[in-house]
Design a protein around this motif. Sequence first.
Motif, PDB file in Angstrom:
ATOM      1  N   GLN A 181       2.082  27.273  -2.735  1.00  0.00           N
ATOM      2  CA  GLN A 181       3.220  26.377  -2.505  1.00  0.00           C
ATOM      3  C   GLN A 181       2.697  24.947  -2.630  1.00  0.00           C
ATOM      4  O   GLN A 181       1.519  24.683  -2.403  1.00  0.00           O
ATOM      5  N   THR A 182       3.623  24.033  -2.950  1.00  0.00           N
ATOM      6  CA  THR A 182       3.204  22.634  -3.087  1.00  0.00           C
ATOM      7  C   THR A 182       3.912  21.786  -2.050  1.00  0.00           C
ATOM      8  O   THR A 182       5.120  21.939  -1.838  1.00  0.00           O
ATOM      9  N   ARG A 183       3.160  20.918  -1.433  1.00  0.00           N
ATOM     10  CA  ARG A 183       3.771  19.918  -0.550  1.00  0.00           C
ATOM     11  C   ARG A 183       3.488  18.539  -1.130  1.00  0.00           C
ATOM     12  O   ARG A 183       2.359  18.238  -1.516  1.00  0.00           O
ATOM     13  N   VAL A 184       4.521  17.727  -1.201  1.00  0.00           N
ATOM     14  CA  VAL A 184       4.378  16.356  -1.703  1.00  0.00           C
ATOM     15  C   VAL A 184       4.766  15.398  -0.588  1.00  0.00           C
ATOM     16  O   VAL A 184       5.752  15.633   0.118  1.00  0.00           O
ATOM     17  N   VAL A 185       3.997  14.352  -0.406  1.00  0.00           N
ATOM     18  CA  VAL A 185       4.401  13.291   0.537  1.00  0.00           C
ATOM     19  C   VAL A 185       4.301  11.943  -0.159  1.00  0.00           C
ATOM     20  O   VAL A 185       3.493  11.755  -1.066  1.00  0.00           O
ATOM     21  N   MET A 186       5.137  11.022   0.274  1.00  0.00           N
ATOM     22  CA  MET A 186       5.103   9.646  -0.243  1.00  0.00           C
ATOM     23  C   MET A 186       5.326   8.703   0.930  1.00  0.00           C
ATOM     24  O   MET A 186       6.251   8.901   1.727  1.00  0.00           O
ATOM     25  N   GLY A 187       4.475   7.693   1.043  1.00  0.00           N
ATOM     26  CA  GLY A 187       4.684   6.744   2.136  1.00  0.00           C
ATOM     27  C   GLY A 187       3.662   5.621   2.109  1.00  0.00           C
ATOM     28  O   GLY A 187       2.862   5.504   1.167  1.00  0.00           O
ATOM     29  N   ASN A 191       0.839  -1.211   0.000  1.00  0.00           N
ATOM     30  CA  ASN A 191       0.000   0.000   0.000  1.00  0.00           C
ATOM     31  C   ASN A 191       0.868   1.252   0.000  1.00  0.00           C
ATOM     32  O   ASN A 191       1.847   1.331   0.733  1.00  0.00           O
ATOM     33  N   PHE A 192       0.468   2.227  -0.802  1.00  0.00           N
ATOM     34  CA  PHE A 192       1.223   3.488  -0.785  1.00  0.00           C
ATOM     35  C   PHE A 192       0.282   4.645  -1.053  1.00  0.00           C
ATOM     36  O   PHE A 192      -0.836   4.469  -1.558  1.00  0.00           O
ATOM     37  N   ILE A 193       0.772   5.821  -0.693  1.00  0.00           N
ATOM     38  CA  ILE A 193       0.062   7.038  -1.099  1.00  0.00           C
ATOM     39  C   ILE A 193       1.095   8.090  -1.477  1.00  0.00           C
ATOM     40  O   ILE A 193       2.129   8.224  -0.818  1.00  0.00           O
ATOM     41  N   CYS A 194       0.841   8.758  -2.576  1.00  0.00           N
ATOM     42  CA  CYS A 194       1.643   9.930  -2.929  1.00  0.00           C
ATOM     43  C   CYS A 194       0.642  11.068  -3.088  1.00  0.00           C
ATOM     44  O   CYS A 194      -0.241  11.014  -3.944  1.00  0.00           O
ATOM     45  N   GLN A 195       0.737  12.050  -2.207  1.00  0.00           N
ATOM     46  CA  GLN A 195      -0.195  13.180  -2.257  1.00  0.00           C
ATOM     47  C   GLN A 195       0.567  14.451  -2.601  1.00  0.00           C
ATOM     48  O   GLN A 195       1.729  14.609  -2.213  1.00  0.00           O
ATOM     49  N   ALA A 196      -0.119  15.339  -3.296  1.00  0.00           N
ATOM     50  CA  ALA A 196       0.449  16.660  -3.570  1.00  0.00           C
ATOM     51  C   ALA A 196      -0.621  17.681  -3.217  1.00  0.00           C
ATOM     52  O   ALA A 196      -1.775  17.538  -3.621  1.00  0.00           O
ATOM     53  N   GLU A 197      -0.241  18.676  -2.448  1.00  0.00           N
ATOM     54  CA  GLU A 197      -1.212  19.715  -2.072  1.00  0.00           C
ATOM     55  C   GLU A 197      -0.700  21.078  -2.496  1.00  0.00           C
ATOM     56  O   GLU A 197       0.409  21.477  -2.125  1.00  0.00           O
ATOM     57  N   LEU A 198      -1.503  21.744  -3.294  1.00  0.00           N
ATOM     58  CA  LEU A 198      -1.198  23.134  -3.657  1.00  0.00           C
ATOM     59  C   LEU A 198      -1.936  23.994  -2.645  1.00  0.00           C
ATOM     60  O   LEU A 198      -3.170  23.931  -2.544  1.00  0.00           O
ATOM     61  N   ASP A 199      -1.180  24.788  -1.859  1.00  0.00           N
ATOM     62  CA  ASP A 199      -1.794  25.431  -0.693  1.00  0.00           C
ATOM     63  C   ASP A 199      -2.304  26.832  -0.992  1.00  0.00           C
ATOM     64  O   ASP A 199      -2.288  27.293  -2.137  1.00  0.00           O
ATOM     65  N   GLN A 200      -2.731  27.517   0.065  1.00  0.00           N
ATOM     66  CA  GLN A 200      -3.356  28.836  -0.058  1.00  0.00           C
ATOM     67  C   GLN A 200      -2.437  29.882  -0.692  1.00  0.00           C
ATOM     68  O   GLN A 200      -2.907  30.849  -1.272  1.00  0.00           O
ATOM     69  N   VAL A 201      -1.105  29.710  -0.544  1.00  0.00           N
ATOM     70  CA  VAL A 201      -0.194  30.698  -1.136  1.00  0.00           C
ATOM     71  C   VAL A 201       0.629  30.069  -2.269  1.00  0.00           C
ATOM     72  O   VAL A 201       1.779  30.423  -2.517  1.00  0.00           O
TER      73      VAL A 201
END
Length: 740
Positions: free
Chosen positions: A270-276, A258-268
């Motif tokens: 910026q992008t945050r990426v996580v993988m796990g 099982n895995f998830i890779c998420q990307a969030e484009l935030d209010q200003v």
Amino acid sequence: MRYISFHKDTSVFTLHTKTSMYQMQVGRYGTLLHLYYGDDLGDARIIHSIVNLDRGFSGNPYEADRDRKFSLDVLPQEYTAEGNGDYRIQGIEAEHEDGSHVLQLKYDSHEIRKGKYALAGLPAMFAGEDEAETLEIVLKDELSGLCVKLLYGVLWDCDIITRTVEVVNRGKTNITLRRVMSAELDFPKRPMDMVHFYGRHSMERLTERQPLHHGIQSVESKRGISSHHHNPAVIFCDHTATEDYGECFGIAFVYSGNFICQAELDQVDQTRVVMGIHPYQFAWTLKPGESFVAPEAAMSYSGTGLETLSHHFHDGFREHLIRSSYVKRPRPILVNNWEATYFEFNEEKLYGIAKAARDVGLEMFVLDDGWFGKRDSDYTGLGDWYVNEEKIHGGLPKLVKKIRKLGLKFGIWLEPEMVSEDSDLYRKHPDWCLRVPGRLPVRSRSQLNLDVTKKEVRDYIMEQIFKVIDSCQADYIKWDVNRALGNVYSQGVEAGKQGEVFHRHMLGVYDMMERLIGRYPNLLFETCAGGGGRYDAGMLYYSPQIWCSDNTDAADRLEIHYGTSFFYPISTFGAHVSVCPNHQTGRTTSLRTRGIVAGAGTFGYELDLEHMDEGEKKAATSQIAQFKASEELVQQGDYYRLSAPGDRSNSVFWEFVSKDKRDVLVAGVVLRSEVNPPVNLLRFRGLEPNLIYRERESGEEYSGAVLMKAGLALPVTSEDYESVVYRFEAKGEFESEKKR
Ligand code: DGJ
């Protein structure tokens, strides 16, 4: 240290690879801030990238007192936790005994070491002591005593930085981990696309690219295998990035469950990426003193487009992930009987195929599904790993002896993680499968998952499998998986620990594979999951090749191979020539095209060679010779995607260039034959502009510059899916005067 440094005055950590730089800083209140990931900028410290502004509705840590400009909700950080006023996707979530979920992770200490860290029981990239360095940064939650060790492995030569985390409970109470991402990566405001690889059974790793939108987008698997449906390897790149232009970041999970890779484009913006590991049904309780190690993620950056990013991953995986000696050795070219016979064969039929295989020049016979237990269909027999003598009279050793006498090697198919209800194994041990007692299980391909979290199950299966391998001295194993995990409940695990089962299952699989390759280091090992349902960097730690897809249609394979090539070396693509009309699609393509497509892979045959006419046999013999002549280049050269399925060129072309740039193979397929077609000028890449390249068959000569800038006119085709191949060798220095 050469690759990792810590600048005391500014508390800045800098990681250098050959062309990239990664930087972070211990900021105010012990916050580990992310500063930069991109082109190497030498000694520069990018501390000005942290700009603090008062942002409404983005809270401030208590220590900031009246300073409203310091908010974790918008600061770029390295690894974030719940409950600190950062509402974006986060690295870790833990539940304390009092029911709270807050962790205040502050910098505690760090260490820089020579060499690359290893992970017990998990696949991970490796390197020699002088090839890599490790940075360990410890973040600590003072109140609970929970420590998060962030591990960074710098593989300088291939421009890869690996990451993972180890969570240690140094407190006095139990803590339950609900989410542990292996990597988190913050990007400053920049427009980016996400390129990912989605699909389905028999149509895996199709390429999709779209701009990131505000909010969260993700690719994931909750199937217990990395899956046909999404691949755990994702690219984030400039909107304008192409194969040879623009900035790109890739992240590949070195894990097969099982895995998830998420990307969030935030209010200003910026992008945050996580993988796990996917937090779905994940709960892992740490008693005081216990720790949890997350699987590894491999990251890379290219400032010169997607193909360079692919080269980083291809080189990195070939040099620092795939352990098999076959990674750089010619692999026996095989015939597999699956599409030739399915379940209907006897020893005579198998011998006939093997004999025909020998006659055309093949080197190994692989016996696929159906040779064991009462396996006359896919309803029965899994788990009974002893030969079905009704089909193979006299047993395996007798048949194998005959096959070896032909001068062929021998390989065999296994599906060690599964059991059929109609099997001796299931009748004896009904509690050895994943299943919720009292509930009817979900079947898939009429089979159940063995509970390989149980050591006794692993011991039993591996003992059976070792007996099979020893009895026939197999040279090759195909390890298949034909269902996703379901009914995920282990009867060997207490109720409060069921949240560990998905991951423990994967650890069980890795343990079995480690035992296999430990005992048979010279075995050629191919993994498979109903084709490419577990095509990931985790598997490549054990096997140098993976069966790409159950779809062997050459036209569909163009698309599948294209998507697979972004992260995975071409030498890992299990690819065979099968019969036409193709069994999956009914489509007809020429034997030549089928050979050229499978030749950009491990190459082999999967059809009844006895049914080939003399002309086809001759053609197969010359295909085999051609593949052998280019195998080293395919295995070890740099790969270029020259045209893509779906672009306007009506073709899919690729290129292999040797590291010294003297040997070049360009091949591809023109998709539709057209009346009055446009002239298609194919431009090569990666050549030495001032070298003369001579095409081996035609003898035509061109400079590298001409081939790259002017291109070569593709021939006009007269049927759909016609293929084209050029093989060039460099002659010497380009003499510009003489040419003029
Ligand atoms: C799925 C594999 O991908 C096929 O190649 C074949 O081995 C079948 N399983 C056998 O059941």
